[in-house]
Scaffold this active site. Structure first.
Site, PDB file in Angstrom:
ATOM      1  N   ASP A   7       0.295   1.544  12.195  1.00 42.10           N
ATOM      2  CA  ASP A   7      -0.674   2.513  11.677  1.00 42.10           C
ATOM      3  C   ASP A   7      -2.079   2.030  12.010  1.00 42.10           C
ATOM      4  O   ASP A   7      -2.531   0.995  11.514  1.00 42.10           O
ATOM      5  CB  ASP A   7      -0.510   2.661  10.158  1.00 42.10           C
ATOM      6  CG  ASP A   7      -1.320   3.828   9.598  1.00 42.10           C
ATOM      7  OD1 ASP A   7      -2.192   4.358  10.318  1.00 42.10           O
ATOM      8  OD2 ASP A   7      -1.090   4.205   8.440  1.00 42.10           O
TER       9      ASP A   7
ATOM     10  N   GLY B 230       0.807  -1.215   0.000  1.00 35.73           N
ATOM     11  CA  GLY B 230       0.000   0.000   0.000  1.00 35.73           C
ATOM     12  C   GLY B 230       0.841   1.266   0.000  1.00 35.73           C
ATOM     13  O   GLY B 230       1.882   1.326   0.670  1.00 35.73           O
TER      14      GLY B 230
ATOM     15  N   ASP C 206       0.350   4.134   1.357  1.00 32.39           N
ATOM     16  CA  ASP C 206       0.485   4.798   2.652  1.00 32.39           C
ATOM     17  C   ASP C 206       1.547   4.122   3.520  1.00 32.39           C
ATOM     18  O   ASP C 206       2.253   4.785   4.289  1.00 32.39           O
ATOM     19  CB  ASP C 206      -0.860   4.824   3.384  1.00 32.39           C
ATOM     20  CG  ASP C 206      -1.524   3.461   3.477  1.00 32.39           C
ATOM     21  OD1 ASP C 206      -1.121   2.535   2.733  1.00 32.39           O
ATOM     22  OD2 ASP C 206      -2.467   3.313   4.281  1.00 32.39           O
TER      23      ASP C 206
END
Length: 261
Positions: A130, A108, A110
């Protein structure tokens, strides 16, 4: 100035940077059907409150894990801000991070941005937790390389799963209960969600460190990071703007003449 957009499965965050200074930050629920015009109307009002205007924006960067939202977010940048955005995942955008995975293309956006920003701020090796739509544990090597991780359901998804699967269980708020042992259904659920995730954090970080074989600092980001960090020394630092800073750093590296100043 730079607009940095972090679009996740649950929320999309818009941030305005003036150089390295975060001038403003706004959060909206993710909706792939929301048009560029709808975003523009919403942002116009919020920017006005901060004495900002679209013409102030000279650059844009997007990290997006919702493919269906890509068109509207890029259109927002080109039509509303009059800039062509950098998009994380585009082969032309250099992240400045090595990805040591079997399939690097599946990581991903992010998570890579977090790894980059965390290494620049804290060195390595690191575990970056996260608390987003999923709770992810990402491993950053001593040299800043992304080396893998763990993906878990989020605490909020666990709440929803209990509510939907069990007819007699209510939807509860995620908060720290006074006791581990619940004396009624709701306190027992709150304890399971909260202290269960504290145990997950402590257990996984310990196992990762043991497997990695080196001391590792643990950094947390995302909406519930502060809530869970209060309960365990396993989380050593909370950095709520980690992803946004990483986006600014990537934009500065790729567009040094338009770094958002």
């Amino acid at each position: 100035m730079l607009v940095a957009i972090d679009a996740g499965n649950t929320n999309v965050v818009f941030a305005i940077f003036e150089g390295e200074t975060l001038r403003a930050k706004w959060r909206a629920s993710s909706d792939a059907k929301r048009t560029a015009d709808e975003y523009a109307v919403w942002l116009t009002q919020l920017m006005t409150l901060q004495n900002l205007k679209p013409a102030d924006i000279t650059g844009a960067i997007i990290a997006n894990v919702v493919p269906a939202a890509s068109f509207n977010l890029t259109t927002l940048c080109s039509e509303f801000f009059k800039v062509t955005p950098l998009v994380i995942g585009d082969p032309k955008v250099e992240l400045g991070i090595e990805v040591r995975m079997d399939h690097p293309e599946n990581v991903g956006a992010d998570r890579l941005v977090n790894a980059l920003a965390a290494h620049r701020a804290y060195g390595g090796p690191l575990i970056v937790i996260d608390f987003g739509t999923a709770t992810t544990f990402d491993i950053v090597g001593p040299d800043g390389a992304y080396e893998g991780g763990v993906i878990c359901p989020s605490a909020q998804h666990s709440v929803e799963a209990l509510y939907r699967a069990a007819a007699q269980l209510p939807r509860v708020k995620i908060e720290r209960p006074d006791q581990v042992i619940g004396k009624d259904t709701v306190p027992a659920m709150k304890s399971g969600i909260y202290w269960g995730y504290v145990s997950l954090i402590e257990g996984l970080t310990a196992r990762v460190k043991e497997e990695y074989g080196q001391p590792m600092k643990v950094i947390a980001t995302g909406g519930l990071a502060t809530l869970y960090a209060e309960a365990t020394p396993a989380i050593e630092q909370v950095d709520s703007d980690l992803t946004l800073r990483g986006l600014r750093q990537i934009h500065a590296a790729n567009c040094p003449t338009s770094s958002g100043d």
